[in-house]
Design a protein around this motif. Structure first.
Motif, PDB file in Angstrom:
ATOM      1  N   ALA A   1      14.652 -17.305   3.254  1.00 34.53           N
ATOM      2  CA  ALA A   1      14.935 -16.084   2.502  1.00 34.53           C
ATOM      3  C   ALA A   1      13.909 -15.035   2.878  1.00 34.53           C
ATOM      4  CB  ALA A   1      14.884 -16.354   1.008  1.00 34.53           C
ATOM      5  N   LEU A   2      14.377 -13.805   3.066  1.00 33.81           N
ATOM      6  CA  LEU A   2      13.451 -12.709   3.380  1.00 33.81           C
ATOM      7  C   LEU A   2      13.330 -11.820   2.152  1.00 33.81           C
ATOM      8  CD1 LEU A   2      13.228 -10.545   6.515  1.00 33.81           C
ATOM      9  CD2 LEU A   2      13.742  -9.401   4.376  1.00 33.81           C
ATOM     10  N   HIS A   3      12.095 -11.588   1.739  1.00 29.14           N
ATOM     11  CA  HIS A   3      11.855 -10.762   0.559  1.00 29.14           C
ATOM     12  C   HIS A   3      11.189  -9.471   0.989  1.00 29.14           C
ATOM     13  CE1 HIS A   3      12.637 -14.240  -2.076  1.00 29.14           C
ATOM     14  NE2 HIS A   3      12.157 -14.897  -1.025  1.00 29.14           N
ATOM     15  N   TYR A   4      11.636  -8.406   0.382  1.00 25.71           N
ATOM     16  CA  TYR A   4      11.199  -7.081   0.833  1.00 25.71           C
ATOM     17  C   TYR A   4      10.654  -6.304  -0.353  1.00 25.71           C
ATOM     18  CZ  TYR A   4      11.740  -2.337   2.760  1.00 25.71           C
ATOM     19  OH  TYR A   4      11.540  -1.052   3.183  1.00 25.71           O
ATOM     20  N   LEU A   5       9.464  -5.742  -0.177  1.00 22.83           N
ATOM     21  CA  LEU A   5       8.877  -4.912  -1.231  1.00 22.83           C
ATOM     22  C   LEU A   5       8.406  -3.610  -0.609  1.00 22.83           C
ATOM     23  CD1 LEU A   5       7.632  -4.788  -4.236  1.00 22.83           C
ATOM     24  CD2 LEU A   5       5.508  -5.413  -3.123  1.00 22.83           C
ATOM     25  N   GLU A   6       8.894  -2.512  -1.149  1.00 25.44           N
ATOM     26  CA  GLU A   6       8.436  -1.226  -0.646  1.00 25.44           C
ATOM     27  C   GLU A   6       7.758  -0.467  -1.781  1.00 25.44           C
ATOM     28  OE1 GLU A   6      11.292   1.017   1.601  1.00 25.44           O
ATOM     29  OE2 GLU A   6      10.137   2.859   1.401  1.00 25.44           O
ATOM     30  N   THR A   7       6.571   0.048  -1.511  1.00 24.03           N
ATOM     31  CA  THR A   7       5.862   0.789  -2.551  1.00 24.03           C
ATOM     32  C   THR A   7       6.305   2.253  -2.498  1.00 24.03           C
ATOM     33  OG1 THR A   7       4.043   1.468  -1.140  1.00 24.03           O
ATOM     34  CG2 THR A   7       3.882  -0.703  -2.141  1.00 24.03           C
ATOM     35  N   PRO A   8       6.057   3.003  -3.564  1.00 24.22           N
ATOM     36  CA  PRO A   8       6.424   4.423  -3.550  1.00 24.22           C
ATOM     37  C   PRO A   8       5.749   5.206  -2.420  1.00 24.22           C
ATOM     38  CG  PRO A   8       5.940   3.720  -5.767  1.00 24.22           C
ATOM     39  CD  PRO A   8       5.572   2.580  -4.891  1.00 24.22           C
ATOM     40  N   THR A   9       4.639   4.681  -1.900  1.00 27.14           N
ATOM     41  CA  THR A   9       3.973   5.375  -0.804  1.00 27.14           C
ATOM     42  C   THR A   9       4.534   4.990   0.562  1.00 27.14           C
ATOM     43  OG1 THR A   9       2.321   3.634  -0.876  1.00 27.14           O
ATOM     44  CG2 THR A   9       1.757   5.693  -1.967  1.00 27.14           C
ATOM     45  N   GLY A  10       5.555   4.132   0.573  1.00 24.82           N
ATOM     46  CA  GLY A  10       6.211   3.803   1.828  1.00 24.82           C
ATOM     47  C   GLY A  10       5.683   2.571   2.530  1.00 24.82           C
ATOM     48  N   LEU A  11       4.738   1.917   1.932  1.00 28.77           N
ATOM     49  CA  LEU A  11       4.201   0.685   2.505  1.00 28.77           C
ATOM     50  C   LEU A  11       5.226  -0.419   2.311  1.00 28.77           C
ATOM     51  CD1 LEU A  11       1.309   0.392   3.581  1.00 28.77           C
ATOM     52  CD2 LEU A  11       0.749  -0.695   1.434  1.00 28.77           C
TER      53      LEU A  11
ATOM     54  N   PHE B   1      17.129  -2.270  -1.625  1.00 29.38           N
ATOM     55  CA  PHE B   1      17.163  -3.591  -0.984  1.00 29.38           C
ATOM     56  C   PHE B   1      16.010  -4.466  -1.457  1.00 29.38           C
ATOM     57  CE2 PHE B   1      15.673  -5.864   2.988  1.00 29.38           C
ATOM     58  CZ  PHE B   1      16.511  -6.948   2.804  1.00 29.38           C
ATOM     59  N   LEU B   2      16.325  -5.707  -1.859  1.00 30.41           N
ATOM     60  CA  LEU B   2      15.284  -6.591  -2.378  1.00 30.41           C
ATOM     61  C   LEU B   2      15.055  -7.830  -1.507  1.00 30.41           C
ATOM     62  CD1 LEU B   2      16.206  -6.562  -6.154  1.00 30.41           C
ATOM     63  CD2 LEU B   2      14.437  -5.250  -5.018  1.00 30.41           C
ATOM     64  N   SER B   3      16.133  -8.467  -1.091  1.00 27.10           N
ATOM     65  CA  SER B   3      15.968  -9.690  -0.301  1.00 27.10           C
ATOM     66  C   SER B   3      17.291 -10.086   0.329  1.00 27.10           C
ATOM     67  CB  SER B   3      15.477 -10.840  -1.181  1.00 27.10           C
ATOM     68  OG  SER B   3      16.459 -11.171  -2.137  1.00 27.10           O
TER      69      SER B   3
ATOM     70  N   VAL C   1       9.024 -14.665  -6.045  1.00 32.35           N
ATOM     71  CA  VAL C   1       8.305 -14.192  -4.864  1.00 32.35           C
ATOM     72  C   VAL C   1       7.909 -12.725  -5.046  1.00 32.35           C
ATOM     73  CG1 VAL C   1       8.424 -13.918  -2.374  1.00 32.35           C
ATOM     74  CG2 VAL C   1       9.534 -15.833  -3.462  1.00 32.35           C
ATOM     75  N   ARG C   2       8.719 -11.987  -5.791  1.00 30.02           N
ATOM     76  CA  ARG C   2       8.399 -10.566  -6.037  1.00 30.02           C
ATOM     77  C   ARG C   2       7.049 -10.396  -6.694  1.00 30.02           C
ATOM     78  NH1 ARG C   2      11.521  -7.173  -4.325  1.00 30.02           N
ATOM     79  NH2 ARG C   2      10.848  -5.131  -5.002  1.00 30.02           N
ATOM     80  N   GLU C   3       6.774 -11.265  -7.662  1.00 30.52           N
ATOM     81  CA  GLU C   3       5.478 -11.183  -8.354  1.00 30.52           C
ATOM     82  C   GLU C   3       4.345 -11.459  -7.371  1.00 30.52           C
ATOM     83  OE1 GLU C   3       8.187 -12.461 -10.119  1.00 30.52           O
ATOM     84  OE2 GLU C   3       8.091 -10.471 -11.054  1.00 30.52           O
ATOM     85  N   LEU C   4       4.587 -12.460  -6.518  1.00 29.20           N
ATOM     86  CA  LEU C   4       3.572 -12.788  -5.510  1.00 29.20           C
ATOM     87  C   LEU C   4       3.334 -11.595  -4.589  1.00 29.20           C
ATOM     88  CD1 LEU C   4       1.773 -14.926  -4.113  1.00 29.20           C
ATOM     89  CD2 LEU C   4       3.720 -15.456  -2.677  1.00 29.20           C
ATOM     90  N   MET C   5       4.422 -10.930  -4.197  1.00 26.69           N
ATOM     91  CA  MET C   5       4.278  -9.796  -3.281  1.00 26.69           C
ATOM     92  C   MET C   5       3.568  -8.630  -3.946  1.00 26.69           C
ATOM     93  SD  MET C   5       7.869  -9.946  -1.320  1.00 26.69           S
ATOM     94  CE  MET C   5       7.470  -8.875   0.027  1.00 26.69           C
ATOM     95  N   LYS C   6       3.868  -8.441  -5.226  1.00 22.03           N
ATOM     96  CA  LYS C   6       3.157  -7.382  -5.942  1.00 22.03           C
ATOM     97  C   LYS C   6       1.674  -7.702  -6.039  1.00 22.03           C
ATOM     98  CE  LYS C   6       6.929  -5.400  -8.541  1.00 22.03           C
ATOM     99  NZ  LYS C   6       7.792  -5.638  -9.714  1.00 22.03           N
TER     100      LYS C   6
ATOM    101  N   PHE D   1       6.247  -4.502   2.579  1.00 25.53           N
ATOM    102  CA  PHE D   1       5.821  -5.900   2.674  1.00 25.53           C
ATOM    103  C   PHE D   1       7.055  -6.760   2.882  1.00 25.53           C
ATOM    104  CE2 PHE D   1       1.395  -5.677   1.296  1.00 25.53           C
ATOM    105  CZ  PHE D   1       1.346  -4.400   0.794  1.00 25.53           C
ATOM    106  N   VAL D   2       6.991  -7.620   3.875  1.00 26.33           N
ATOM    107  CA  VAL D   2       8.115  -8.516   4.158  1.00 26.33           C
ATOM    108  C   VAL D   2       7.591  -9.940   4.173  1.00 26.33           C
ATOM    109  CG1 VAL D   2       9.865  -9.151   5.820  1.00 26.33           C
ATOM    110  CG2 VAL D   2       9.226  -6.765   5.570  1.00 26.33           C
ATOM    111  N   LEU D   3       8.135 -10.763   3.307  1.00 30.67           N
ATOM    112  CA  LEU D   3       7.661 -12.139   3.200  1.00 30.67           C
ATOM    113  C   LEU D   3       8.843 -13.086   3.380  1.00 30.67           C
ATOM    114  CD1 LEU D   3       4.984 -13.638   2.451  1.00 30.67           C
ATOM    115  CD2 LEU D   3       5.850 -13.744   0.140  1.00 30.67           C
ATOM    116  N   ASN D   4       8.719 -13.991   4.343  1.00 27.48           N
ATOM    117  CA  ASN D   4       9.764 -14.994   4.533  1.00 27.48           C
ATOM    118  C   ASN D   4       9.354 -16.286   3.854  1.00 27.48           C
ATOM    119  OD1 ASN D   4      11.625 -13.547   6.146  1.00 27.48           O
ATOM    120  ND2 ASN D   4      10.196 -13.718   7.868  1.00 27.48           N
ATOM    121  N   THR D   5      10.258 -16.823   3.061  1.00 26.18           N
ATOM    122  CA  THR D   5       9.981 -18.084   2.376  1.00 26.18           C
ATOM    123  C   THR D   5      11.183 -19.000   2.556  1.00 26.18           C
ATOM    124  OG1 THR D   5      11.040 -17.453   0.322  1.00 26.18           O
ATOM    125  CG2 THR D   5       8.739 -16.841   0.577  1.00 26.18           C
ATOM    126  N   ASP D   6      11.075 -20.199   2.039  1.00 27.43           N
ATOM    127  CA  ASP D   6      12.268 -21.043   2.022  1.00 27.43           C
ATOM    128  C   ASP D   6      13.184 -20.559   0.904  1.00 27.43           C
ATOM    129  OD1 ASP D   6      11.792 -23.762  -0.183  1.00 27.43           O
ATOM    130  OD2 ASP D   6      10.584 -21.943  -0.075  1.00 27.43           O
TER     131      ASP D   6
END
Lengths: 167, 145
Positions: free
Chosen positions: B70-80, B61-63, B93-98, B82-87
């Motif tokens: 729009a909701l953007h979702y980033l999950e790291t291999p360690t299970g952390l 799942f990405l967004s 946005v993925r680069e920003l989240m990374k 990050f959820v970022l809501n933008t217009d």
């Protein structure tokens, strides 16, 4: 080279953690938990590390002219090889008191940018105070090193060299 | 172009951090409840996406996108997580989240000996650096349509 920098940081953090948690939580007469009892252990770790490190760093150096020359070496070459940056500011009263200022001390640069967690500051500078004292001791300068932090991550190390000991 | 808010969850689903920049509508519930709801939904979407996918998934799942945000979702291999809501017009946005993960979270939480990794984030320095990064990014502007 990035990897070994973080290695030092994490190892140092764990060292602090270990020394703190191993210490029996003694109560001071005032009833407060004694937080400062373990600093001397950390300081001693620093001392022996510095004592041995300086042996290695100075193997290609000729003798230093005088005390100030030695301190300058500590501020630039010695500091750079450990903390990847030289000391920002060196002051002296020419009577055996030196003040070394680092505006972004590496062990504290990730902790806070102000006064938050200031109570933890002594734990993270004790090792380095010892490091300085050990390095100077092996160069023939017996000194007293104290450190002061007003606002992280800047800190000042005061080196005091008792005058009557100098040749 | 706007960034609304950010959630950070740990591996076990507890909310480590929340911050909002441009949020015009509140959910009308407490922050803890909202976080639980959010995490529950993400958990469901994740399992839904992996079950329903006709192909082998790499990133999962990405967004998602509604007509307003729009909701953007980033999950790291360690299970952390990050959820970022933008217009809906924000790009990269993925680069920003990374960047949030590698340049702010790792630098100022993981490398900070005073912070415990399983507790909510209290570091002022982290908040400061996060705010800086968000405000530097090209999608951040104070006004929302």
């Amino acid at each position: 080279m990035v990897a070994d920098e973080i290695l030092l940081e994490l190892l140092h953090a764990e060292l602090v953690n270990y020394v703190c948690s191993n210490e029996p939580k003694e109560k001071e007469p005032s009833g407060q938990l004694n937080k400062h009892c373990n600093l001397s252990t950390l300081e001693y770790f620093g001392f022996s590390t510095g004592y041995k490190l300086i042996e290695r760093f100075t193997k290609d150096w000729s003798r230093f002219k005088d005390e100030l020359d030695t301190i300058k070496f500590i501020c630039t070459d010695f500091w750079t090889s450990i903390y990847k940056k030289p000391i920002d500011n060196l002051r002296t009263n020419h009577q055996g008191v030196y003040v070394l200022q680092d505006r972004a001390f590496r062990f504290m640069s990730k902790i806070s940018n102000g006064t938050q967690h200031l109570d933890a500051a002594p734990l993270y500078i004790a090792f380095t105070s010892g490091l300085l004292r050990g390095a100077l001791a092996n160069l023939g300068i017996n000194s007293i090193v104290t450190a002061e932090v007003q606002s992280m991550p800047a800190c000042k190390f005061h080196i005091q060299v008792p005058r009557n000991q100098m040749p | 172009m706007a960034i609304h808010n950010l959630y950070i969850f740990d591996r076990n689903g507890s909310l480590l951090f929340y911050h909002e920049w441009n949020r015009l509508k509140q959910s009308g519930m407490s922050r803890e409840e909202e976080a639980k709801l959010m995490y529950g939904m993400l958990f469901s979407i994740k399992s839904f996406v992996s079950k329903i996918s006709p192909l082998d998934l790499k990133k999962g799942f990405l967004s998602y996108k509604t007509n307003k945000y729009a909701l953007h979702y980033l999950e790291t291999p360690t299970g952390l997580k990050f959820v970022l809501n933008t217009d809906i017009h924000a790009s990269e946005v993925r680069e920003l989240m990374k960047k949030i993960y590698s340049q702010v979270y790792v630098e100022y939480i993981v490398k900070n000996p005073v912070c415990r990794l399983d507790e909510p984030i209290k570091s002022e320095l982290f908040k400061e650096k996060l705010d800086e990064l968000i405000k530097q990014s090209s999608y951040y502007t104070a006004k929302i349509a």
